[in-house]
Every structure is written in C-alpha cells, then in structure tokens.
Design a protein around this motif. Structure first.
Motif, PDB file in Angstrom:
ATOM      1  N   ARG A   1     -10.373   3.950  -8.824  1.00 14.78           N
ATOM      2  CA  ARG A   1     -10.593   5.483  -8.944  1.00 14.78           C
ATOM      3  C   ARG A   1     -10.624   6.149  -7.452  1.00 14.78           C
ATOM      4  NH1 ARG A   1     -16.705   7.293 -10.780  1.00 14.78           N
ATOM      5  NH2 ARG A   1     -15.636   9.262 -10.184  1.00 14.78           N
TER       6      ARG A   1
ATOM      7  N   THR B   1      -6.239  -1.029  -2.578  1.00 14.00           N
ATOM      8  CA  THR B   1      -6.721  -2.362  -3.590  1.00 14.00           C
ATOM      9  C   THR B   1      -5.578  -2.532  -4.232  1.00 14.00           C
ATOM     10  OG1 THR B   1      -7.362  -0.695  -5.313  1.00 14.00           O
ATOM     11  CG2 THR B   1      -9.053  -1.249  -3.584  1.00 14.00           C
TER      12      THR B   1
ATOM     13  N   THR C   1     -12.362  -2.945 -10.560  1.00 10.93           N
ATOM     14  CA  THR C   1     -11.465  -2.695  -9.486  1.00 10.93           C
ATOM     15  C   THR C   1     -10.643  -3.835  -9.534  1.00 10.93           C
ATOM     16  OG1 THR C   1     -12.682  -1.126  -8.363  1.00 10.93           O
ATOM     17  CG2 THR C   1     -11.159  -2.538  -7.026  1.00 10.93           C
TER      18      THR C   1
ATOM     19  N   PRO D   1     -18.550  -1.933 -11.075  1.00  9.92           N
ATOM     20  CA  PRO D   1     -17.385  -1.383 -10.441  1.00  9.92           C
ATOM     21  C   PRO D   1     -16.386  -2.074  -9.754  1.00  9.92           C
ATOM     22  CG  PRO D   1     -19.200  -0.072 -10.164  1.00  9.92           C
ATOM     23  CD  PRO D   1     -19.850  -1.279 -10.710  1.00  9.92           C
ATOM     24  N   HIS D   2     -16.908  -2.960  -9.034  1.00  9.16           N
ATOM     25  CA  HIS D   2     -16.140  -3.862  -8.174  1.00  9.16           C
ATOM     26  C   HIS D   2     -15.240  -4.931  -9.029  1.00  9.16           C
ATOM     27  CE1 HIS D   2     -19.539  -6.667  -8.189  1.00  9.16           C
ATOM     28  NE2 HIS D   2     -18.647  -7.592  -8.325  1.00  9.16           N
TER      29      HIS D   2
ATOM     30  N   ALA E   1     -17.409   1.938  -1.503  1.00  9.55           N
ATOM     31  CA  ALA E   1     -17.275   0.367  -1.235  1.00  9.55           C
ATOM     32  C   ALA E   1     -17.251  -0.439  -2.748  1.00  9.55           C
ATOM     33  CB  ALA E   1     -18.485  -0.187  -0.654  1.00  9.55           C
ATOM     34  N   THR E   2     -17.912  -0.119  -3.511  1.00  9.41           N
ATOM     35  CA  THR E   2     -17.818  -0.882  -4.897  1.00  9.41           C
ATOM     36  C   THR E   2     -16.433  -0.359  -5.420  1.00  9.41           C
ATOM     37  OG1 THR E   2     -18.989   0.790  -6.038  1.00  9.41           O
ATOM     38  CG2 THR E   2     -20.317  -1.169  -5.252  1.00  9.41           C
ATOM     39  N   SER E   3     -16.015   0.698  -5.434  1.00  8.09           N
ATOM     40  CA  SER E   3     -14.781   1.368  -6.060  1.00  8.09           C
ATOM     41  C   SER E   3     -13.645   0.564  -5.262  1.00  8.09           C
ATOM     42  CB  SER E   3     -14.782   2.884  -5.967  1.00  8.09           C
ATOM     43  OG  SER E   3     -13.762   3.235  -5.368  1.00  8.09           O
ATOM     44  N   VAL E   4     -13.578   0.387  -3.995  1.00  9.16           N
ATOM     45  CA  VAL E   4     -12.474  -0.592  -3.619  1.00  9.16           C
ATOM     46  C   VAL E   4     -12.580  -2.126  -3.656  1.00  9.16           C
ATOM     47  CG1 VAL E   4     -11.922   1.353  -1.682  1.00  9.16           C
ATOM     48  CG2 VAL E   4     -13.279  -0.539  -1.134  1.00  9.16           C
ATOM     49  N   GLY E   5     -13.734  -2.595  -4.458  1.00 13.50           N
ATOM     50  CA  GLY E   5     -13.518  -3.737  -4.802  1.00 13.50           C
ATOM     51  C   GLY E   5     -14.756  -4.672  -4.249  1.00 13.50           C
ATOM     52  N   ILE E   6     -15.605  -4.037  -3.476  1.00 13.90           N
ATOM     53  CA  ILE E   6     -16.402  -4.979  -2.651  1.00 13.90           C
ATOM     54  C   ILE E   6     -17.631  -5.162  -3.347  1.00 13.90           C
ATOM     55  CG2 ILE E   6     -17.810  -4.835  -0.626  1.00 13.90           C
ATOM     56  CD1 ILE E   6     -15.851  -3.172   0.745  1.00 13.90           C
ATOM     57  N   ASP E   7     -17.851  -6.419  -3.577  1.00 14.26           N
ATOM     58  CA  ASP E   7     -19.149  -6.800  -4.212  1.00 14.26           C
ATOM     59  C   ASP E   7     -20.469  -6.727  -3.300  1.00 14.26           C
ATOM     60  OD1 ASP E   7     -21.252  -8.018  -5.505  1.00 14.26           O
ATOM     61  OD2 ASP E   7     -19.892  -9.925  -6.315  1.00 14.26           O
TER      62      ASP E   7
END
Lengths: 269, 344
Positions: free
Chosen positions: A95, A181, A89, A85-86, B210-216
């Motif tokens: 999403r 983002t 993004t 997912p990341h 958290a993952t969906s806002v791009g945090i690994d």
C-alpha cells in the motif's frame, strides 16, 4: 440495502484479491458494516465514496494494519487474517499512505533503498565481514533503486532529502517506495490529492506503466475525472457499506451514488 | 569530512603512547576508551533504532562478571541440589563468553520488551540493570558480593605458533582497546550502511511505512539489541581484565548515564558521535581535577554538558558536519551511484 450492481459477472479475470463480508467496529462505531468485493488479476479497481465512508479503513484491514471484526480478506488464495503488515507485503500486496509518507530525514535514494529491503537477502555475518556476495548484492540493490527512480521520474532528486521534496514529488516517492517492494498488487490511497493537473496527468501515465507489468491496482481517489478515466471497475462505499459496483459508466449514473455524493436534496432538485 | 579523517585520527591515537609520559593519563585514556566502546554500542540502539536503553550498564557488567568468572573459575551450589564447578579458563575465552552471554541477554530483553516499545523498553532496561546489580550483590557464593572479585588475570593474546603476550603494561592494554574500538567502528559502519541499518533507520523514521515496505520491525530491533548488548559485554570484559577487580558498583546507574551523555553530546545516530562525546566527557573529569576542587569539578562537568546540549542539540558531530558543508559550499552533486546512502 440496495443490492450491488451485478457487475462481477462481467469479470473474466481470475480473482486476485477478495474482500469477503468484512465488518470493522471501533467500539460502538461501525466504520464498515459489510464490505464484499473482488479485484481481478491485473485489474484496476477504484474504491470511491464520500469522506468518512470507510475507504482508508478498508485499506487498513486489507494490509493488516487493522483486524476486521467480521469477515476476511483473501489474496491469491491466502487468507490475510492475523497477518502483520510486513507479512502482507511479503505476499506482494503493498500500500501507499493517504498523507505523504516518506522517510523525511533520508535522501530520496536511501528511501528507495529502504523500500528495496525485501528484494535482496544479505546475511548479518556476510554484511559485517563485507563478503564479496554482500558487496555484490548491495551494488545490485543500488542499480535497482536507480531503475525505480527513473520509472517514477524523480531520479534528478536522488540526493535530496525526502522531506524537502515538493508535495507532488513526495507522493511519487511514496509510490516509488511501494514499487520497490516489487508488488503484485498495489493499493494507492489518494495518490493524486494535492497534485496539479499536469502532475495528475503524469501520474496517470505512471499508472499505465505500472499496469503494463501486470500489477493489480486498487485505488482510493477523489479525483472523479481521473477515476472514471482509468478504472476498469468502480466500487462505491457510503457509511461503511457498499452501495454500487461496476464499470465507470454504470456507476456514474447510479442514482444511489449520485445521492451519496450530492446529498438527499439533489434528488428532488 | 574527507575519507582520510578517520585514518588521521587513528594514526594520532596510535602515536599517543610514544609521547605521552603521564601513566595516569594513559590509564584514563584506556578506561575512557572502554566506555567509548560501550557508548558506541548504546548508539547503535539509541541513535539508529531510536530505542533508549537506560540499563545498558547491565550488559557491560554481565560481560565483566562472565569474563572474570570464566577466567577465575567458580564453585557454586545450585538450589541446594547440585554443585557446579568451573576450573579457570584462559581470559580470552572469558572475553568471548562475556560477549556471548551479554548478547544472549540482549536477545532476551529485546524479545520481551520490543513488542511494546518506547517508554516500556526504557523501564524494562532500568529494571534489568537493577536486577543484575542485586544478583551480583547478593549471590555471594558466585560473585563474592560487595567483597568484589579480585585477582582477575589480564588478557593473554596471540596465535598458536606466533607466541603469546600477556597484557601487563598500560601501553599494551591501550592498543588492545584501540583495536577493539576500530573493530567496533567498522562493524557498526558496515551494519548501518547495509539493509540492516536501513531497516533500523526506517523503523525509527516512520514505523508504519517501514512495515508496509515489508520490514519486520521487531526482528530488526532484536538484532540491534543483540549486537549492541554483545558489544557492551565485550567492553565490560575488557574492563574486568584491565582493572583486574570488579564489584557490584560496576552496575551503577551513573555508568549508564555516562554512556548516554557520551552518545547525546557527541551526536546520536552518527558513527563518530560516541567517539567525540566519549573523549570529551571521559577526559573532562581528569582534566578538571588538576585545576579545580572536586565539588567545582562536577559542577563544571554538568555545565559543560548543559552548554553542549543547549547550543548543539543535535550533538557535536552533526554540528561540525553542517558547518563543514556550509563553509565548503558544496556544488550541486550530480547523482552518482557511488557515495549515495553513505552516512558519515
């Protein structure tokens, strides 16, 4: 299977997101049997269908939360298969979640700062030593956070806890997190469910503002007047397969769609 | 809490050696301080990322043994094939290597276990601590096993040109430990108020968001594990050079439990939590010992812990903060850029 309405021909925009013959099976259960559609750059496409039609599953596949059993998803020429997912993004495809999804125990401002995670890169060492570069970058982040709060219209809530906001504003905060983002495509999962008509009206205006930036939007929503009012195209799912696709006016009058929504009996009534 | 509180507290603790005549109490303060340092490192993992390391003493012990062996030198045969001989190096280098080796172990453990989190991480860390204990016990050629490593030289600090000082006295050790706690406090404060800390708090709060806002997520868990393990290793190294003798008992599970108690009672996820919890539960055994017998002492210790956890489940520091905010009846704050996102 009824052939999808050939509305893709009307599409002049370059394709941003294409879902290519995606199927998702959970064991023996077929959540999506064959989903195939595209979303153009800057287009607003709504994905509708009765509960359990597979809309959220489709979202999960597109954003990397689920792996498709068959088929693939391509965003701006990059296949998303196997990406986390990341990483999706990172490509600009972001999403929101169906249920309210915010960081409850953090303030609204902190929430947006978390969403801004990918915007400014500050190294670990620079952070620990509090180098001027990191202090400057942090100040810049805070500035951007205010911009996003103002855009969404919840800046007066900045110091309140995310979890203490009224329902409608939590949904707005969820959108603010996604916007933070800096997405090129936004996937909104039932953003106005539980909102009153005034809030929905405000949300439609927010969507217009987001579209002005050229952001592509894929929307899952049950509020039909809103969907039909703002969508460029509508894609209809039922029982895990696509049953209609086209501009709102066409889809609204599609007999298959009416049957899916109103049930078998409606036809004979 | 005001901005001045940390400075007042620091000044108070800096003044302690001036008026405290009881050398034993000063010794207790030093060892408590070292454990507070370890508890602070545990808090970074447990309080901010929500991952419980029940083998944190492994990093502490690795730091202690690495530093001791760097300073003492060793001569071991590896696999019966070749000998590794190391001449004694200055203890300060030991402190550095102890920190680095522990941080490296944190990296490996983090990489291995953060793909599956939660309970699995707890199990991996317990096992890791047990393995390190067994190695220290059985690799007699290197660690002398249960015979312990005696004669570890105390730290020598100083700068070229400014002169050097070897820390023989308790007062000197006290100030060094205090300085390390201040450094660790600043480091953790900067870290948790940055995007690194926000990523950690985010993944603890709502991982899919958290993952969906791009945090690994995995990346930030591993970073937290590296920093946390390194800090624990540094505490272990300080311990070795202060006590000057270490044995495999350093890997006792009780030591991890002590750190966890310090973090939980003080308030996990707060900067001051491990300091407050650490002071109370580090000094409690010594204070109780002077009034009651040894059996009663640990019963009271346990009771104190249970009472704190029952009455203040969030910990002492969050409770004080809440009480402070309520009595102060803060007026509605106008949202201003300054002060936002600060975590006390």
């Amino acid at each position: 299977m009824n052939a999808p309405v050939a509305a893709t021909a009307a599409l002049e925009r370059p394709v941003a997101l294409s879902i290519e013959h995606v199927a998702v099976h959970f064991g023996g259960l077929v959540a999506i049997s064959d989903l195939h559609f595209t979303v153009g750059e800057g287009e607003l496409v709504s994905l509708i269908g009765p509960n359990g039609a597979g809309k959220t599953t489709a979202f999960n596949v597109i954003t990397g939360f689920l792996r498709p059993t068959k088929g693939k998803v391509v965003y701006r020429g990059t296949p998303l298969t196997g990406l986390k997912p990341h990483e999706v993004t990172k490509l600009g495809l972001v999403r929101t979640f169906q249920r309210t999804s915010v960081f409850d125990s953090c303030t609204v401002f902190e929430n947006v700062l978390m969403g801004l995670h990918r915007r400014v890169h500050i190294g670990l060492v620079a952070t620990i030593l509090a180098l001027p570069s990191s202090t400057r970058a942090e100040a810049e982040l805070r500035e951007q956070a205010w911009d996003i709060l103002r855009l969404v219209g919840i800046e007066h809530r900045a110091s309140e806890l995310g979890g203490s906001l009224p329902y409608g504003e939590q949904r707005l905060l969820g959108v603010a997190l996604a916007l933070a983002t800096n997405p090129s495509a936004l996937l909104l999962d039932e953003p106005v469910s539980g909102m009153n008509p005034t809030e929905t009206g405000n949300f439609v205006r927010l969507l217009a503002k987001i579209r002005e930036r050229g952001t592509t939007i894929l929307l899952v929503e049950h509020d039909m007047p809103m969907v039909m009012g703002i969508s460029d195209r509508v894609v209809v799912l039922n029982n895990g397969r696509l049953i209609a696709e086209g501009p709102p006016s066409v889809v609204q009058n599609d007999p298959e769609v009416i049957r899916a929504y109103l049930g078998q009996g409606a036809k004979s009534a | 809490m005001t901005r001045l509180t940390p400075i007042i507290v620091l000044l108070f603790f800096a003044s302690v050696p001036w008026w405290l005549t009881d050398q034993y109490l000063l010794h207790t303060l030093i060892t408590t301080g070292i454990f507070i340092l370890a508890a602070m490192s545990l808090n970074l993992l447990l309080g901010y990322t929500g991952q419980l390391s029940l083998g944190h003493v492994a990093f502490f012990g690795i730091g202690a043994y690495t530093s001791a062996l760097t300073a003492l030198g060793f001569d071991v045969e590896l696999f019966g094939l070749f000998r590794v001989v190391h001449e004694p190096w200055p203890p300060v280098l030991g402190l550095l290597f102890g920190t680095l080796v522990a941080a490296l172990c944190g990296f490996v453990i983090g990489k291995l276990s953060f793909r599956v989190r939660g309970a699995y991480f707890v199990i991996v860390t317990i096992s890791f601590a047990e393995v390190t204990r067994l190695v220290s016990l059985n690799w007699v050629e290197l660690t002398q096993g249960p015979l312990a490593l005696p004669g570890i030289p105390p730290l020598t600090i100083g700068f070229p040109g400014l002169g050097y000082m070897t820390l023989w006295e308790k007062t000197e050790n006290y100030y060094v430990v205090l300085a390390f706690i201040v450094l660790a406090y600043i480091l953790i404060k900067r870290l948790v108020n940055s995007r690194f800390g926000r990523a950690m708090i985010a993944l603890k709060g709502n991982e899919s968001l958290a993952t969906s806002v791009g945090i690994d997520v995995t990346r930030y868990l591993v970073i937290a594990a590296i920093v946390s393990a390194g800090m624990a290793g540094c505490a272990g190294a300080l311990y070795a050079h202060y006590i000057q003798i270490i044995d495999p008992m350093i890997f006792m599970f009780l030591n991890t439990v002590t750190m966890v108690i310090m973090v939980i009672t003080g308030g996990k996820g707060t900067l001051a939590g491990p300091l407050v919890g650490g002071l109370i539960f580090g000094l409690a055994p010594v204070v109780l010992r002077s009034y009651v017998g040894p059996e009663i002492q640990w019963i009271l210790y346990g009771l104190l812990m249970i009472v704190v956890v029952f009455v203040l489940p969030q910990g002492i520091v969050p409770a004080i903060e809440q009480w402070f905010n309520r009595t102060k009846a803060e007026p509605l704050r106008e949202p201003s850029v300054a002060g936002k996102g600060e975590r006390a």
